[in-house]
Design a protein around this motif. Structure first.
Motif, PDB file in Angstrom:
ATOM      1  N   LYS A 114       0.821  -1.228   0.023  1.00  9.03           N
ATOM      2  CA  LYS A 114       0.131   0.229   0.022  1.00  9.03           C
ATOM      3  C   LYS A 114       0.747   1.273  -0.035  1.00  9.03           C
ATOM      4  O   LYS A 114       2.132   1.119   0.300  1.00  9.03           O
ATOM      5  CB  LYS A 114      -0.783  -0.128   1.108  1.00  9.03           C
ATOM      6  N   ARG A 115       0.358   2.348  -0.424  1.00  3.11           N
ATOM      7  CA  ARG A 115       1.029   3.473  -0.672  1.00  3.11           C
ATOM      8  C   ARG A 115       1.685   4.211   0.721  1.00  3.11           C
ATOM      9  O   ARG A 115       2.868   4.507   0.677  1.00  3.11           O
ATOM     10  CB  ARG A 115       0.038   4.724  -1.078  1.00  3.11           C
ATOM     11  N   ILE A 132       6.536   5.667 -10.588  1.00  2.00           N
ATOM     12  CA  ILE A 132       5.193   5.398 -10.279  1.00  2.00           C
ATOM     13  C   ILE A 132       4.366   6.614 -10.550  1.00  2.00           C
ATOM     14  O   ILE A 132       4.243   7.618 -10.198  1.00  2.00           O
ATOM     15  CB  ILE A 132       4.949   5.232  -8.497  1.00  2.00           C
ATOM     16  N   PHE A 133       3.409   6.221 -11.634  1.00  2.00           N
ATOM     17  CA  PHE A 133       2.450   7.389 -12.154  1.00  2.00           C
ATOM     18  C   PHE A 133       1.279   7.539 -11.321  1.00  2.00           C
ATOM     19  O   PHE A 133       0.800   6.579 -10.548  1.00  2.00           O
ATOM     20  CB  PHE A 133       2.174   7.052 -13.681  1.00  2.00           C
ATOM     21  N   LYS A 134       0.853   9.012 -11.318  1.00  2.00           N
ATOM     22  CA  LYS A 134      -0.373   9.407 -10.585  1.00  2.00           C
ATOM     23  C   LYS A 134      -1.746   8.627 -11.311  1.00  2.00           C
ATOM     24  O   LYS A 134      -2.787   8.139 -10.473  1.00  2.00           O
ATOM     25  CB  LYS A 134      -0.546  10.647 -10.459  1.00  2.00           C
ATOM     26  N   LYS A 135      -1.743   8.358 -12.608  1.00  2.66           N
ATOM     27  CA  LYS A 135      -2.831   7.736 -13.321  1.00  2.66           C
ATOM     28  C   LYS A 135      -2.206   7.218 -14.435  1.00  2.66           C
ATOM     29  O   LYS A 135      -1.179   7.458 -14.829  1.00  2.66           O
ATOM     30  CB  LYS A 135      -3.897   8.848 -13.639  1.00  2.66           C
ATOM     31  N   VAL A 141       1.188   2.268 -10.997  1.00  4.02           N
ATOM     32  CA  VAL A 141       0.380   3.138 -10.512  1.00  4.02           C
ATOM     33  C   VAL A 141      -0.106   2.944  -8.710  1.00  4.02           C
ATOM     34  O   VAL A 141       0.126   1.780  -8.561  1.00  4.02           O
ATOM     35  CB  VAL A 141      -0.926   3.394 -11.269  1.00  4.02           C
ATOM     36  N   PHE A 142      -0.308   3.868  -8.065  1.00  2.00           N
ATOM     37  CA  PHE A 142      -1.011   3.345  -6.830  1.00  2.00           C
ATOM     38  C   PHE A 142      -2.606   3.385  -7.128  1.00  2.00           C
ATOM     39  O   PHE A 142      -2.844   4.651  -7.599  1.00  2.00           O
ATOM     40  CB  PHE A 142      -0.732   4.240  -5.579  1.00  2.00           C
ATOM     41  N   ASN A 143      -3.291   2.396  -7.213  1.00  2.00           N
ATOM     42  CA  ASN A 143      -4.668   2.362  -7.925  1.00  2.00           C
ATOM     43  C   ASN A 143      -5.948   3.055  -6.659  1.00  2.00           C
ATOM     44  O   ASN A 143      -5.020   3.703  -6.016  1.00  2.00           O
ATOM     45  CB  ASN A 143      -4.979   0.829  -7.947  1.00  2.00           C
ATOM     46  N   SER A 144      -6.913   3.116  -7.225  1.00  2.00           N
ATOM     47  CA  SER A 144      -7.804   3.859  -6.466  1.00  2.00           C
ATOM     48  C   SER A 144      -7.916   3.512  -5.074  1.00  2.00           C
ATOM     49  O   SER A 144      -8.490   3.925  -4.223  1.00  2.00           O
ATOM     50  CB  SER A 144      -9.332   3.595  -6.857  1.00  2.00           C
ATOM     51  N   GLY A 145      -7.491   2.169  -4.680  1.00  2.00           N
ATOM     52  CA  GLY A 145      -7.590   1.667  -3.388  1.00  2.00           C
ATOM     53  C   GLY A 145      -6.200   1.949  -2.715  1.00  2.00           C
ATOM     54  O   GLY A 145      -5.927   1.447  -1.518  1.00  2.00           O
ATOM     55  N   PHE A 178      -3.165   0.657  -3.381  1.00  2.00           N
ATOM     56  CA  PHE A 178      -2.289  -0.382  -3.496  1.00  2.00           C
ATOM     57  C   PHE A 178      -1.462  -0.310  -4.742  1.00  2.00           C
ATOM     58  O   PHE A 178      -1.944   0.206  -5.975  1.00  2.00           O
ATOM     59  CB  PHE A 178      -3.052  -1.885  -3.892  1.00  2.00           C
ATOM     60  N   LEU A 179      -0.143  -0.700  -4.666  1.00  2.00           N
ATOM     61  CA  LEU A 179       0.781  -0.890  -5.846  1.00  2.00           C
ATOM     62  C   LEU A 179       0.207  -1.806  -7.068  1.00  2.00           C
ATOM     63  O   LEU A 179       0.218  -2.875  -6.667  1.00  2.00           O
ATOM     64  CB  LEU A 179       2.122  -1.064  -5.219  1.00  2.00           C
TER      65      LEU A 179
END
Length: 278
Positions: free
Chosen positions: A186-187, A211-214, A237-241, A243-244
């Protein structure tokens, strides 16, 4: 009347999901039922844990969540009901709730003990529905179970960090509908170990240093559209939850492929993050 959600590995072919809804409506005709997912891979506890953790908080407080994964009762797989974050969760004590409980402490946990009053070979339909409807009517957890203090942990929920904090080793816990690969890193955890250092993420033979923002951040929109070739490129990315996630831009298994297929990544495969001394 609160909402009752369903998260199961029943799929869409069989009668299980429909029968469960019918049993709820038979007891509570005015209740609202929401399907979170019936497409969890059979008996896949980390996948179910990831889905319910990222879905439940979008629902109103007081929502009741039935989780029907590996729910057959035996001496090693008891049934539990949990009040957590003003939501209720009904499931087997097989690790499904440990991902949420690692971040938010439960207000109440009970081991369900109404089985002697119910003959069942389908516990989600017979036991979980009875418990959910009891709670929906305003009933307390103490009536349907005995209080317990802990739940069964899930394996590999926490990534490994080496002693000198130069490496994180995580695992793939979920592959989404696009074939994107979600890890258990996780982030907040990542940033705590990183402390601003540059890094290299390794997934088999693939390496990533950004690691991109989107997802679309991989695209250079100053390049003319007919000269872009970004579809199918790998990215992180770090997704909407939070998580990497290792993804492929505009992934499609029938055309450009996906992170899972192109990189050969499956559930519980290792993903490493190496931090570089500046």
């Amino acid at each position: 009347m609160p909402i009752i959600t369903l998260t199961t590995d029943f799929g869409e072919k069989d009668y299980f999901a429909g029968a469960t809804k019918g049993a709820i409506y038979s007891e509570l005709p005015d209740v609202k039922i929401v399907d979170i997912s019936h497409s969890v891979s059979p008996f896949n506890i980390p996948e179910a844990a990831y889905i319910i953790q990222n879905a439940y908080s979008s629902f109103p407080k007081g929502t009741i969540h039935i989780i029907g994964i590996d729910s057959e009762i035996n001496q090693e797989n008891k049934h539990i009901a949990i009040k957590l974050d003003d939501h209720y969760f009904i499931c087997a004590n097989n690790g499904i709730m440990s991902m949420i409980c690692s971040e938010i402490a439960p207000e109440k946990i009970v081991e369900i003990n109404i089985h002697d009053k119910i003959q069942t070979s389908f516990p989600v339909l017979d036991v979980f529905v009875k418990v959910a409807c009891h709670i929906a009517r305003g009933g307390t957890l103490e009536v349907i179970g005995k209080s317990i203090n802990s739940i069964k942990p899930i394996k590999n929920i926490v990534p490994y960090v080496n002693d000198d904090k130069t490496q994180i080793i995580g695992n793939v816990i979920y592959i989404d509908n696009y074939g994107n690969v979600v890890t258990n890193i996780k982030r907040g955890f990542f940033e705590t170990i990183q402390k601003g250092r540059p890094f290299e993420i390794s997934a088999r033979n693939y390496k990533f240093k950004t690691i991109f923002k989107k997802y679309s951040d991989i695209v250079n929109f100053e390049t003319p559209e007919d000269k872009r070739h970004d579809e199918g490129k790998g990215l992180v990315v770090f997704n909407s939850g939070n998580f990497l996630e290792i993804a492929v831009y505009k992934s499609n298994s029938a055309t450009v492929g996906s992170a899972s297929s192109l990189m050969g990544l499956g559930i519980m495969d290792a993903i490493s993050v190496n931090f570089i001394k500046e």
